[in-house]
Enzyme design. Structure first.
Site, PDB file in Angstrom:
ATOM      1  N   ASP A  97       0.860  -1.191   0.000  1.00 47.78           N
ATOM      2  CA  ASP A  97       0.000   0.000   0.000  1.00 47.78           C
ATOM      3  C   ASP A  97       0.896   1.241   0.000  1.00 47.78           C
ATOM      4  O   ASP A  97       1.127   1.881   1.033  1.00 47.78           O
ATOM      5  CB  ASP A  97      -0.924  -0.006   1.210  1.00 47.78           C
ATOM      6  CG  ASP A  97      -2.020   1.040   1.082  1.00 47.78           C
ATOM      7  OD1 ASP A  97      -2.029   1.772   0.066  1.00 47.78           O
ATOM      8  OD2 ASP A  97      -2.864   1.126   1.991  1.00 47.78           O
ATOM      9  N   CYS A 100       0.445   4.549   1.918  1.00 52.01           N
ATOM     10  CA  CYS A 100      -0.554   4.453   2.965  1.00 52.01           C
ATOM     11  C   CYS A 100      -0.138   5.536   3.968  1.00 52.01           C
ATOM     12  O   CYS A 100       1.047   5.720   4.226  1.00 52.01           O
ATOM     13  CB  CYS A 100      -0.477   3.072   3.600  1.00 52.01           C
ATOM     14  SG  CYS A 100      -1.547   2.894   5.004  1.00 52.01           S
ATOM     15  N   ASN A 205      -6.854  -2.221   7.838  1.00 46.71           N
ATOM     16  CA  ASN A 205      -6.743  -1.324   8.996  1.00 46.71           C
ATOM     17  C   ASN A 205      -7.070   0.132   8.661  1.00 46.71           C
ATOM     18  O   ASN A 205      -6.834   1.023   9.470  1.00 46.71           O
ATOM     19  CB  ASN A 205      -5.340  -1.418   9.621  1.00 46.71           C
ATOM     20  CG  ASN A 205      -4.247  -1.005   8.647  1.00 46.71           C
ATOM     21  OD1 ASN A 205      -4.519  -0.693   7.489  1.00 46.71           O
ATOM     22  ND2 ASN A 205      -3.010  -1.004   9.105  1.00 46.71           N
ATOM     23  N   PHE A 207      -9.208   3.512   8.157  1.00 43.75           N
ATOM     24  CA  PHE A 207     -10.325   4.029   8.958  1.00 43.75           C
ATOM     25  C   PHE A 207     -10.503   5.521   8.769  1.00 43.75           C
ATOM     26  O   PHE A 207      -9.640   6.218   8.211  1.00 43.75           O
ATOM     27  CB  PHE A 207     -10.086   3.746  10.451  1.00 43.75           C
ATOM     28  CG  PHE A 207      -8.875   4.454  11.027  1.00 43.75           C
ATOM     29  CD1 PHE A 207      -8.914   5.798  11.352  1.00 43.75           C
ATOM     30  CD2 PHE A 207      -7.693   3.761  11.241  1.00 43.75           C
ATOM     31  CE1 PHE A 207      -7.802   6.451  11.886  1.00 43.75           C
ATOM     32  CE2 PHE A 207      -6.565   4.396  11.768  1.00 43.75           C
ATOM     33  CZ  PHE A 207      -6.619   5.746  12.082  1.00 43.75           C
ATOM     34  N   HIS A 235      -7.176   7.489   7.517  1.00 45.61           N
ATOM     35  CA  HIS A 235      -6.085   6.533   7.268  1.00 45.61           C
ATOM     36  C   HIS A 235      -6.433   5.710   6.022  1.00 45.61           C
ATOM     37  O   HIS A 235      -7.310   4.850   6.059  1.00 45.61           O
ATOM     38  CB  HIS A 235      -5.915   5.594   8.473  1.00 45.61           C
ATOM     39  CG  HIS A 235      -4.816   4.588   8.301  1.00 45.61           C
ATOM     40  ND1 HIS A 235      -4.839   3.346   8.885  1.00 45.61           N
ATOM     41  CD2 HIS A 235      -3.652   4.634   7.611  1.00 45.61           C
ATOM     42  CE1 HIS A 235      -3.737   2.684   8.566  1.00 45.61           C
ATOM     43  NE2 HIS A 235      -3.009   3.439   7.792  1.00 45.61           N
ATOM     44  N   MET A 378      -8.806   1.369  17.411  1.00 45.76           N
ATOM     45  CA  MET A 378     -10.066   2.106  17.320  1.00 45.76           C
ATOM     46  C   MET A 378     -10.742   2.331  18.674  1.00 45.76           C
ATOM     47  O   MET A 378     -11.613   3.184  18.789  1.00 45.76           O
ATOM     48  CB  MET A 378     -11.026   1.394  16.369  1.00 45.76           C
ATOM     49  CG  MET A 378     -11.464   0.018  16.804  1.00 45.76           C
ATOM     50  SD  MET A 378     -12.516  -0.720  15.539  1.00 45.76           S
ATOM     51  CE  MET A 378     -12.928  -2.289  16.293  1.00 45.76           C
ATOM     52  N   SER A 382      -5.135   8.232  19.835  1.00 47.64           N
ATOM     53  CA  SER A 382      -4.061   8.518  18.886  1.00 47.64           C
ATOM     54  C   SER A 382      -3.276   9.709  19.421  1.00 47.64           C
ATOM     55  O   SER A 382      -3.752  10.420  20.313  1.00 47.64           O
ATOM     56  CB  SER A 382      -4.638   8.866  17.510  1.00 47.64           C
ATOM     57  OG  SER A 382      -5.385   7.791  17.001  1.00 47.64           O
ATOM     58  N   HIS A 401       4.784   4.794  13.441  1.00 51.84           N
ATOM     59  CA  HIS A 401       3.619   5.162  12.624  1.00 51.84           C
ATOM     60  C   HIS A 401       2.299   4.725  13.227  1.00 51.84           C
ATOM     61  O   HIS A 401       1.232   5.035  12.692  1.00 51.84           O
ATOM     62  CB  HIS A 401       3.743   4.586  11.218  1.00 51.84           C
ATOM     63  CG  HIS A 401       3.223   3.184  11.062  1.00 51.84           C
ATOM     64  ND1 HIS A 401       3.606   2.146  11.871  1.00 51.84           N
ATOM     65  CD2 HIS A 401       2.337   2.654  10.169  1.00 51.84           C
ATOM     66  CE1 HIS A 401       2.992   1.041  11.475  1.00 51.84           C
ATOM     67  NE2 HIS A 401       2.217   1.314  10.466  1.00 51.84           N
ATOM     68  N   LYS A 477     -14.833   1.929   9.804  1.00 55.66           N
ATOM     69  CA  LYS A 477     -13.821   0.956   9.418  1.00 55.66           C
ATOM     70  C   LYS A 477     -14.156   0.345   8.065  1.00 55.66           C
ATOM     71  O   LYS A 477     -15.312   0.105   7.754  1.00 55.66           O
ATOM     72  CB  LYS A 477     -13.784  -0.191  10.441  1.00 55.66           C
ATOM     73  CG  LYS A 477     -13.057   0.144  11.719  1.00 55.66           C
ATOM     74  CD  LYS A 477     -11.623   0.497  11.479  1.00 55.66           C
ATOM     75  CE  LYS A 477     -10.647  -0.313  12.234  1.00 55.66           C
ATOM     76  NZ  LYS A 477      -9.264   0.149  12.083  1.00 55.66           N
TER      77      LYS A 477
END
Lengths: 478, 139
Positions: A97, A100, A205, A207, A235, A378, A382, A401, A477
């Site tokens: 990815d 990402c 993952n 979101f 994200h 979740m 953060s 990260h 999600k």
């Protein structure tokens, strides 16, 4: 031999895997004693070692405290290569990815209480506005020439079409555009996979979270970043487009590794000298995928703004705080051994963390250092951090990260069996909207390390300093 | 999650990043055929149309290369052509030439596979009459 048997403690937060066998440099892992206890026999430490065998690597094969078992490179890995010394570029060192990453928006013009009261409705509206889940495309269908334009222009392409304003670009890594991008080597298959995926979240993952600012560690810095009471964290990455670019070049690099005599400890580490035709073709195509991801996050930002305006009125605004890449390889200048060298820095599941005064940090934040956005799981929180000069000196300006997985998806599902995850989240005051039940089960909090433990390490190691902790109350999600 | 059908010879092994599959068969061509069934079994989803066979010719300089390319071929049917490989059959006597019946499907009922990795891919003849292959998938 298990790597733990030959692990040397350098400091409270740093461990070294001494050079042995085919390693060209030692490995270094940032971790607390507690995090290392979980890592000691993990295959990810072998992967740190394997990366150290690649030609042209400089300094150390590094890993951040959110390290976990990846493919070839560990997730949380950082490695820099000197092209003038045969240094390589590796698609496995960037990941599938490509770019990402995460983008943080600061929401103003609406009271936190009001947004929180409507969190369920807001989550549902966001899930409707931003397609999520397995292979889901969006309403925007790009023609071949438009995909080329996205590949060259990144977030700027989206802004020029009215999906946001030019001020958004000021607060993105690279200004939201990899200037070296070349869509020419991007395959027809990658274009097919990407043509309808701009403005979509994807699965795994990825979101969207609406968060409340729970704690400020540096109120002045938070104010300078524009962080007040409510934030939105996005994200997502380059979707099928980036995956296919990586897949295509893994095949190319299998052949190139043989042709250039590069010994591989793991075939996913396949690589080519950066200055070779194969290396340059990948660098250009990877740049195009980076730009696809920047444009994707810009489109998602636009959709979030539309939802906020529709629900809370035109005064509700969402300003881009910052947009960082997690999976990239870039040319950057770093001081190594007392001299400046232009290196190809691979960050796979790691964030750039340039310190105060660095010219690549947006002007508005230059005195502070680059914002480092670290999502947790979740159900918890953060962090917003700032990069430091020490990160520049020790880790090629890199930091963690995220939280880092503890459980495989298989084990996470087993741990979620018999539980009502949506209800559990509601009990924590979080409205969860998920494109698939299975996806939500794989992303339960138990599947991740506590991101606070990860952040504690990078802060104590001096790689970043804390600004704020954010707690989600609406989660979407994929 | 393991194979839905206990007689189907594939299982999920742990991998922190994503999914590791192990497939067993009595022969090398059988292993390729079972891999296609494993792919279809993992993705699942309701078939919405008839299956249509696609011919595939495999190549590679060693068994692992053939093995990974085979999985990439299956992935391409899924991610690019948006059909689901449900099984594979050898065409004639050359084990590198196969037909892959693939079905149209209900996307909303599928699990995703985004990429096939070269990481820790392996193929071995574990015992006489027992071929075993592993593959790590990005999901």
């Amino acid at each position: 031999m298990s790597p733990s048997r030959n692990l040397k403690r350098v400091s409270d937060t740093l461990w070294e895997l001494p050079r042995q066998g085919a390693m060209r440099v030692p490995g270094r892992v940032y971790a607390s004693e507690e995090l290392m206890a979980e890592l000691r026999d993990d295959p990810s430490l072998d992967q740190v070692r394997n990366v150290a065998t690649l030609p042209g690597i400089v300094g150390y094969s590094l890993a951040m405290p959110d390290i976990h078992w990846g493919y070839g490179f560990p997730i949380g890995g950082v490695a820099a290569f000197d092209p003038e010394d045969g240094g390589v570029i590796s698609p496995g060192g960037v990941g599938f990815d490509i770019n990402c990453g995460v983008r943080l928006l600061a929401v103003t013009g609406v009271k936190e209480k009001k947004v929180r009261e409507h969190r369920g409705e807001l989550g549902r509206a966001l899930l409707e506005a931003v397609p999520a889940g397995t292979g889901r495309g969006g309403p925007l269908k790009l023609k071949a020439h438009e995909l080329d334009q996205v590949g060259r222009g990144g977030a700027r392409w989206a802004v020029e079409r009215g999906f946001g304003g030019p001020e958004d670009l000021l607060h993105c890594e690279e200004g939201g555009c990899a200037a070296w991008a070349d869509p020419e080597p991007v395959s027809a298959d990658a274009r097919i996979r990407g043509y309808d995926q701009l403005g979509t979240l994807g699965s795994g993952n990825h979101f969207l979270e609406v968060q409340a600012v729970e704690e400020l560690y540096d109120a002045e810095a938070a104010a300078r970043l524009g962080i007040d009471a409510i934030t939105v964290l996005i994200h997502t990455g380059s979707r099928g487009f980036g995956h296919q670019v990586c897949d295509d070049f893994l095949e190319t690099m299998q052949k190139a590794s043989k042709a250039y005599g590069i010994e591989l400890a793991d075939r996913q580490l396949c690589a080519a000298p950066f200055l070779s035709p194969e290396g340059q073709a990948y660098f250009g195509a990877m740049g195009a995928a980076m730009n696809f991801a920047f444009a994707n996050r810009q489109l998602v930002t636009h959709r979030v703004r539309e939802v906020l305006a529709r629900m809370f009125g035109e005064r509700a605004e969402a300003r881009v705080v910052y947009d960082v890449c997690h999976n990239i390889a870039k040319r950057e200048t770093h001081a190594v051994g007392g001299r400046e060298r232009e290196l190809v820095v691979h960050r796979k599941g790691a964030t750039r963390a340039f310190g105060p005064g660095h010219p690549m940090v947006p002007e508005a934040y230059r005195a502070l250092g680059q914002p480092v956005l670290v999502p947790g799981d979740m159900g918890r929180y953060s962090y917003v951090l700032l990069g430091t000069a020490r990160a520049g000196a020790e880790t090629f300006g890199s930091c963690c990260h995220g939280a880092g997985r503890r459980l495989s998806r298989n084990k996470a599902r087993a741990a979620a069996r018999g539980r009502n995850i949506k209800k559990e989240m509601a009990a924590r005051g979080v409205s969860l909207q998920a494109a698939s039940l299975r996806g939500a089960e794989e992303e339960i909090s138990d599947a991740y390390k506590d991101v606070a433990d990860v952040v504690d390490v990078v802060v104590r190691a001096g790689l970043a300093r804390p600004v704020a902790r954010l707690r989600p109350f609406a989660v979407v999600k994929g | 999650m393991a194979s839905a059908d206990p007689a189907m010879p594939w299982q999920l092994l742990d991998h922190t990043a994503d999914v590791r599959l192990e497939v067993e068969a009595a022969s090398w061509p059988g292993l390729l055929e079972e891999a296609a069934a494993a792919f279809g079994g993992f993705v699942g989803g309701g078939q919405t149309g008839r299956t249509e066979a696609r011919p595939v010719t495999l190549s590679g300089s060693d068994p692992v290369e053939v093995w990974v390319r085979w999985w990439r071929t299956l992935l391409r049917l899924w991610t690019v052509e948006r059909v689901l490989p449900v099984r594979a059959e050898m065409l004639g006597s050359d084990p590198r030439v196969l037909a892959v019946p693939a079905a149209a499907l209900d996307l909303s009922r599928c699990e995703d596979i985004k990429a096939v990795t070269w990481h820790a891919a392996s193929v071995e003849q574990a015992a006489p009459g027992c071929w075993r292959g592993t593959i790590v998938l990005d999901v």
